[in-house]
Design an enzyme around this catalytic site. Structure first.
Site: not given
Ligand code: G3P
Length: 216
Positions: A56, A82-84
């Protein structure tokens, strides 16, 4: 090798999960816009279908806000990753989140240097975009090879997700290189399974079976 699905389309996710070959899912704001659904609703729906990492992506631009966003997403389900983005702020957020044990996937990776920085700050995954590099006449798969060699040299645990996959050849070359994961769009899954000679062979077997099926 693991296969992730690169889509936010829940019907596709159900379809390919039923094949038994889907180990995780990656989403991004563009894929959500295409599906026309909220991130929270879709991530929770995906978690019902696939038991594996679900990426996400945060949309904040400064590290503090990325961390807040990430912590909110991480509460939705244990499989949320977590997509950064690979930016200065993304790198800072990565350090803070990985120190707290929150798994991150650093996206929009276009160079081995970026992948090295992400690994140093504890990324669980990196997503190099091979198709977009090919689009500008660079060699996307050469980047995968460089990143894998660097990670091997230093025994980084960061897993490489080959992203921006455009055709089965990207998947096959990833497998030949030993890449950990390819995140595959639905249309590439369809091309992976299909071969005209398989279809022709099945048709011929069924036709011949008709000739003998009633014989005792
Ligand atoms: O996860 C998204 C990434 O795979 C991008 O793909 O096709 O938009 O370059 P594409």
């Amino acid at each position: 090798m693991q296969f992730f699905l690169d889509t936010a389309d829940i019907e596709s996710i159900k379809k390919y999960a039923a094949w038994g070959v889907v180990d995780g899912v990656t989403t991004n704001p563009s894929l959500l816009a295409k599906a026309g659904v909220s991130l929270e609703q879709r991530i929770k729906e995906i978690a019902e279908v696939v038991d594996g990492p679900i990426s996400a992506e945060v949309v904040s631009v400064n590290a503090g806000e990325m961390v807040e966003e990430a912590k909110k997403y991480a509460q939705w389900h244990k499989n949320v990753v977590i997509k950064l983005p690979m930016t200065e702020e993304g790198l800072k957020a990565l350090k803070m989140l990985s120190e707290e044990g929150i798994r991150c996937n650093v996206t929009l990776i276009f160079s081995a240097g970026q992948a090295l920085l992400a690994a140093k700050n504890g990324a669980a995954f990196v997503s190099p975009f091979v198709g977009r590099l090919d689009d500008i006449s660079e060699d996307g798969m050469a980047l995968i090879s460089e990143i894998m060699a660097i990670y091997k040299n230093y025994e980084f645990k960061t897993k490489v997700i080959v992203a921006s996959v455009r055709h089965p050849r990207h998947v096959i070359e990833s497998a030949l290189m030993g890449a950990d994961i390819a995140t595959i769009p639905p249309e590439v899954f369809d091309k992976l399974i299909k071969h005209p000679m398989t279809d022709k062979g099945v048709e011929a077997f069924l036709k011949d079976w008709e000739k003998v099926k009633n014989l005792k």
